[in-house]
Design an enzyme around this catalytic site. Structure first.
Site, PDB file in Angstrom:
ATOM      1  N   ASP A  39       0.851  -1.193   0.000  1.00  0.00           N
ATOM      2  CA  ASP A  39       0.000   0.000   0.000  1.00  0.00           C
ATOM      3  C   ASP A  39       0.887   1.243   0.000  1.00  0.00           C
ATOM      4  OD1 ASP A  39      -3.220   0.541   0.942  1.00  0.00           O
ATOM      5  OD2 ASP A  39      -1.801   2.210   1.133  1.00  0.00           O
ATOM      6  N   ILE A  40       0.476   2.241  -0.778  1.00  0.00           N
ATOM      7  CA  ILE A  40       1.280   3.460  -0.915  1.00  0.00           C
ATOM      8  C   ILE A  40       1.252   4.301   0.369  1.00  0.00           C
ATOM      9  CG2 ILE A  40      -0.501   5.037  -1.815  1.00  0.00           C
ATOM     10  CD1 ILE A  40       1.546   5.760  -4.056  1.00  0.00           C
ATOM     11  N   ASN A  97     -12.891  -3.250   2.285  1.00  0.00           N
ATOM     12  CA  ASN A  97     -13.890  -2.197   2.380  1.00  0.00           C
ATOM     13  C   ASN A  97     -14.809  -2.303   1.176  1.00  0.00           C
ATOM     14  OD1 ASN A  97     -12.716  -0.979   4.718  1.00  0.00           O
ATOM     15  ND2 ASN A  97     -11.131  -0.099   3.405  1.00  0.00           N
ATOM     16  N   GLU A 105     -12.349   3.291  -1.374  1.00  0.00           N
ATOM     17  CA  GLU A 105     -11.891   4.402  -2.221  1.00  0.00           C
ATOM     18  C   GLU A 105     -11.586   3.952  -3.638  1.00  0.00           C
ATOM     19  OE1 GLU A 105      -8.541   6.107  -0.221  1.00  0.00           O
ATOM     20  OE2 GLU A 105      -9.755   6.908   1.412  1.00  0.00           O
ATOM     21  N   VAL A 106     -11.020   2.773  -3.773  1.00  0.00           N
ATOM     22  CA  VAL A 106     -10.622   2.301  -5.107  1.00  0.00           C
ATOM     23  C   VAL A 106     -11.614   1.221  -5.551  1.00  0.00           C
ATOM     24  CG1 VAL A 106      -8.808   1.238  -6.484  1.00  0.00           C
ATOM     25  CG2 VAL A 106      -8.199   2.808  -4.620  1.00  0.00           C
ATOM     26  N   HIS A 110     -10.338  -5.437  -3.446  1.00  0.00           N
ATOM     27  CA  HIS A 110      -9.013  -5.674  -2.884  1.00  0.00           C
ATOM     28  C   HIS A 110      -9.145  -6.052  -1.417  1.00  0.00           C
ATOM     29  CE1 HIS A 110      -9.985  -1.370  -2.594  1.00  0.00           C
ATOM     30  NE2 HIS A 110      -9.347  -1.367  -1.430  1.00  0.00           N
ATOM     31  N   HIS A 112      -6.972  -5.851   2.112  1.00  0.00           N
ATOM     32  CA  HIS A 112      -5.813  -5.302   2.821  1.00  0.00           C
ATOM     33  C   HIS A 112      -5.263  -6.382   3.741  1.00  0.00           C
ATOM     34  CE1 HIS A 112      -6.849  -0.876   2.196  1.00  0.00           C
ATOM     35  NE2 HIS A 112      -8.011  -1.440   1.915  1.00  0.00           N
TER      36      HIS A 112
HETATM   37  P1  AMP Z   1      -9.856   1.322   0.161  1.00  0.00           P
HETATM   38  O1  AMP Z   1     -10.199   2.501   1.006  1.00  0.00           O
HETATM   39  O2  AMP Z   1     -10.156   0.011   0.821  1.00  0.00           O
HETATM   40  O3  AMP Z   1     -10.430   1.441  -1.240  1.00  0.00           O
HETATM   41  O4  AMP Z   1      -8.285   1.330   0.052  1.00  0.00           O
HETATM   42  C1  AMP Z   1      -7.562   1.807  -1.026  1.00  0.00           C
HETATM   43  C2  AMP Z   1      -6.102   1.732  -0.660  1.00  0.00           C
HETATM   44  O5  AMP Z   1      -5.333   1.892  -1.838  1.00  0.00           O
HETATM   45  C3  AMP Z   1      -5.630   2.793   0.321  1.00  0.00           C
HETATM   46  O6  AMP Z   1      -5.091   2.160   1.490  1.00  0.00           O
HETATM   47  C4  AMP Z   1      -4.560   3.571  -0.456  1.00  0.00           C
HETATM   48  O7  AMP Z   1      -3.482   3.978   0.342  1.00  0.00           O
HETATM   49  C5  AMP Z   1      -4.151   2.546  -1.497  1.00  0.00           C
HETATM   50  N1  AMP Z   1      -3.588   3.089  -2.734  1.00  0.00           N
HETATM   51  C6  AMP Z   1      -4.082   4.084  -3.493  1.00  0.00           C
HETATM   52  N2  AMP Z   1      -3.311   4.288  -4.568  1.00  0.00           N
HETATM   53  C7  AMP Z   1      -2.303   3.386  -4.496  1.00  0.00           C
HETATM   54  C8  AMP Z   1      -1.171   3.086  -5.313  1.00  0.00           C
HETATM   55  N3  AMP Z   1      -0.917   3.750  -6.437  1.00  0.00           N
HETATM   56  N4  AMP Z   1      -0.352   2.083  -4.928  1.00  0.00           N
HETATM   57  C9  AMP Z   1      -0.588   1.410  -3.778  1.00  0.00           C
HETATM   58  N5  AMP Z   1      -1.636   1.634  -2.972  1.00  0.00           N
HETATM   59  C10 AMP Z   1      -2.477   2.611  -3.328  1.00  0.00           C
END
Ligand code: AMP
Length: 128
Positions: A39-40, A97, A105-106, A110, A112
């Protein structure tokens, strides 16, 4: 296509771009069904994301639309990655999530993986 009521898959989401190799990631695992990368913005000493190669918006989409092979392959990868990261002996947390209330968010499914320290309560104590 995701089931009715879920948003369509957005091919431009950041994890789709990572899967296509358009933007870099620190990969720790890849196989036929899944890839895993750091994770970034890590929330624990070890914070890795495991994502299926298939285009699924969320767990709701994946659990409904993915094949048995994809589901088995993905969850085996989650367990394998945790083991390969050395998290099994002391334990870890796997979390996904989903949607607005889940704080997703994405919009590519996925999981974690958090580890490397005691992780405390499952949900922050900010009210039931
Ligand atoms: P979620 O809130 O479960 O959708 O988590 C999305 C996660 O993606 C967050 O923990 C971000 O820090 C992570 N994230 C977003 N962009 C990147 C990226 N380019 N590389 C790695 N992790 C990312």
């Amino acid at each position: 296509m995701p089931p009715t009521g879920l948003p369509p898959y957005d091919e431009s989401n950041i994890f789709a771009r990572i899967l296509r190799g358009e933007i870099p990631s620190r990969r720790v695992h890849e196989d036929e069904f899944a890839i895993a990368f750091h994770d970034i913005n890590p929330q624990a000493p070890v914070h890795v994301l495991v994502i299926p190669r298939g285009a699924y918006v969320s767990l709701a989409d994946f659990s409904t639309s993915a094949s048995e092979a994809e589901i088995a392959g993905f969850w085996r990868a989650v367990g394998r990655v945790a083991k390969e990261l050395g998290l099994e002996a002391q334990g870890y947390r796997a979390l996904t999530n989903m949607g607005e209330h889940g704080g997703q968010e994405v919009p590519h499914f996925h999981v974690h993986l958090f580890g490397g320290r005691p992780l405390g309560r499952m949900v922050p104590a900010s009210g039931a």
